[in-house]
Design an enzyme around this catalytic site. Structure first.
Site, short mmCIF file in Angstrom:
data_model
loop_
_atom_site.label_atom_id
_atom_site.label_comp_id
_atom_site.label_asym_id
_atom_site.label_seq_id
_atom_site.Cartn_x
_atom_site.Cartn_y
_atom_site.Cartn_z
N THR A 46 79.68 13.45 71.11
CA THR A 46 79.07 12.46 71.91
C THR A 46 80.36 11.11 71.91
O THR A 46 81.42 11.70 71.53
CB THR A 46 78.16 11.58 70.72
N CYS A 47 80.00 10.13 72.20
CA CYS A 47 81.00 8.97 72.44
C CYS A 47 81.75 8.55 71.07
O CYS A 47 82.70 8.06 70.87
CB CYS A 47 80.52 7.87 73.04
N ARG A 107 81.57 10.72 68.20
CA ARG A 107 81.83 12.13 67.37
C ARG A 107 82.12 13.38 68.02
O ARG A 107 81.44 13.49 69.36
CB ARG A 107 80.89 12.35 66.19
N SER A 115 75.52 7.10 62.10
CA SER A 115 75.84 6.53 63.65
C SER A 115 76.28 5.02 63.27
O SER A 115 76.04 4.35 62.25
CB SER A 115 74.55 6.29 64.53
N PRO A 153 68.19 6.18 67.94
CA PRO A 153 67.50 7.22 68.11
C PRO A 153 68.21 8.10 69.20
O PRO A 153 67.78 9.50 69.18
CB PRO A 153 66.00 6.72 68.82
N GLY A 177 73.52 7.79 82.67
CA GLY A 177 72.95 8.65 81.63
C GLY A 177 72.02 7.76 80.81
O GLY A 177 71.73 6.58 81.34
N THR A 206 72.48 6.16 77.94
CA THR A 206 73.14 4.58 77.52
C THR A 206 73.02 3.64 78.74
O THR A 206 72.64 2.39 78.65
CB THR A 206 74.62 4.70 77.04
N ILE A 207 73.31 3.92 80.14
CA ILE A 207 73.34 3.12 81.06
C ILE A 207 71.83 2.83 81.48
O ILE A 207 71.62 1.64 81.77
CB ILE A 207 73.93 3.84 82.35
#
Length: 426
Positions: free
Chosen positions: A49-50, A52, A107, A113, A189, A191-192
């Protein structure tokens, strides 16, 4: 088969290093196949992920160092470059780490979530790559159940503050009233999507969505009152944006320093606020050196997020207690896999006796013995063979007064139930 969790994250490594070891979705599947073929690797999953990159690997005894060596080799890194940034958890600590990651306890935004969905995506990718066996598959199923329980039984997810929300909140601190701002979102995605939702609630003046696939950009923009552009048209629209938030899976920067320099000239030095949430980064680091450009990366959001950490400390403590209990339950199941199962041995011995006696009974029939004689031989011989060792042990137990063994035998053969049933029917 030792279980290992190996990786680095936002707490142990800067974004400049995290982006070097990140796996995009297209590359992760082939990387899993490659990792699973390593000598001593029994099963594997990659979570990237961004914040990890982590390898969850089941290995044969003596192959514990294989995952780290493979990670260096796969990304063409100098041996030892990652040493001070990597963490490694073994066995129950690896299980605990996976539970903490999936529940959002590890996180940047405590309890966020999105990570659970990312773990589920990693699990699905590993299943498609056929790189999982029963132990890790069971671990992932257990992980999802633990995450659901933590969400249900604690307030860890109350008033969730995502990275996307944090980016919007930071933009709001720079632009007191977002109703006068034009916002450019790069990517489409989760997040956006979350950022677009928050910005729509703030009633921004204008919302532009840029994505490599125009149809995807159009769908997202349409849901939130914005308009879509193709990624190739980004240079023509960049000057319109007061705020830029970017989160894509691109391997190379999408927004270059030269591109921003031209946009700033067109804006006549009107300030531009930029947030790069992507790993690898979407915006060249040199952009932050330009006058009147305020560039924030994923690691710069930490200060804003720290306030959220303090408000959730009690819920996190409750979640840790749930996780500790569930770690022990999973590890008990895992340990049971390595124990010798006497029931299997007993059945195997019985089947050997059966085949031996059945062969002799058939030989009797072949030599002219009557069916009744062969059946009597089969029944008596098989009974004697199956009961010989248990009967001998029980006689010894009776002579020595070993009541525990005598009672256990009664439970094993159901004799105590028969006695109880007889008295109830009397």
């Amino acid at each position: 088969m030792p279980l290992i969790a190996l990786g680095l994250n936002h707490l142990t490594a800067p974004v400049s290093l995290r982006e070097q070891v990140a796996f995009d979705t297209d590359a992760a599947g082939e990387a899993l196949h490659e990792l699973a073929r390593e000598p001593g690797v029994e099963e594997a999953m990659i979570l990237s992920t961004c914040n990890r990159t982590e390898l969850y690997v089941g290995v044969a005894a003596g192959a514990e160092d294989i995952p780290q060596a493979w990670l260096n080799r796969h990304h063409h890194l100098t041996p030892g470059k990652l040493d001070e940034f990597l963490y490694r958890h073994d066995e129950d600590d690896a299980v605990r780490h996976m539970f903490r990651v999936a529940t959002g306890l590890d996180s940047m935004v405590l309890g966020e979530p999105q990570i659970l969905g990312q773990v589920k995506d990693a699990y699905q990718l590993a299943r498609e790559a056929q790189s999982l066996k029963a132990p890790m598959d069971r671990l992932l199923q257990h992980t999802f159940a633990v995450a659901k329980r933590v969400r249900t039984d604690t307030r860890i997810g109350a008033h969730t503050v995502s990275v996307a929300f944090t980016a919007v909140r930071l933009a709001e601190q720079v632009f007191a009233d977002l109703k006068h701002a034009c916002v450019l979102l790069i990517g489409a995605g989760d997040t956006i999507e979350l950022a677009a939702r928050h910005l729509a609630e703030k009633q921004v003046r204008r919302l532009i969505v840029a994505n490599r696939t125009p149809e995807t950009a159009q769908e997202l923009a349409g849901r939130h009152g914005g308009y879509a552009i193709a990624l190739a048209d980004l240079p023509q629209h960049l000057a319109e944006a007061d705020i830029v938030i970017s989160s894509t899976a691109a391997r190379q920067p999408i927004v270059t320093r030269a591109m921003v320099e031209r946009a700033m000239a067109a804006r006549k030095r009107k300030p531009m606020f930029m947030v790069d949430i992507a790993v690898p980064r979407d915006i060249e680091a040199g952009v932050g050196e330009l006058p009147d450009v305020y560039l924030y990366g994923i690691d710069d959001l930490r200060q804003v997020i720290d306030d959220n950490l303090r408000s959730r400390a009690a819920a996190a403590h409750e979640a840790e207690a749930i996780i500790d209990l569930q770690v022990e339950r999973y590890m008990a199941w895992r340990r049971a896999l390595t124990l010798k199962n006497p029931a299997l041995d007993m059945r195997q011995h019985a089947e050997v006796y059966r085949d031996e006696v059945l062969g002799k009974a058939r030989a009797m029939l072949a030599h002219g013995k009557s069916p009744d004689e062969a059946l009597a031989f089969l029944a008596n011989t098989l009974t004697n063979k199956l009961l010989h060792h248990p009967s001998a042990r029980l006689r010894e137990a009776a002579l020595s007064g070993d009541l525990d063994l005598l009672h256990a035998a009664g439970r094993l053969y159901g004799l105590d139930e028969e006695e109880g049933g007889g008295s109830r029917n009397a």
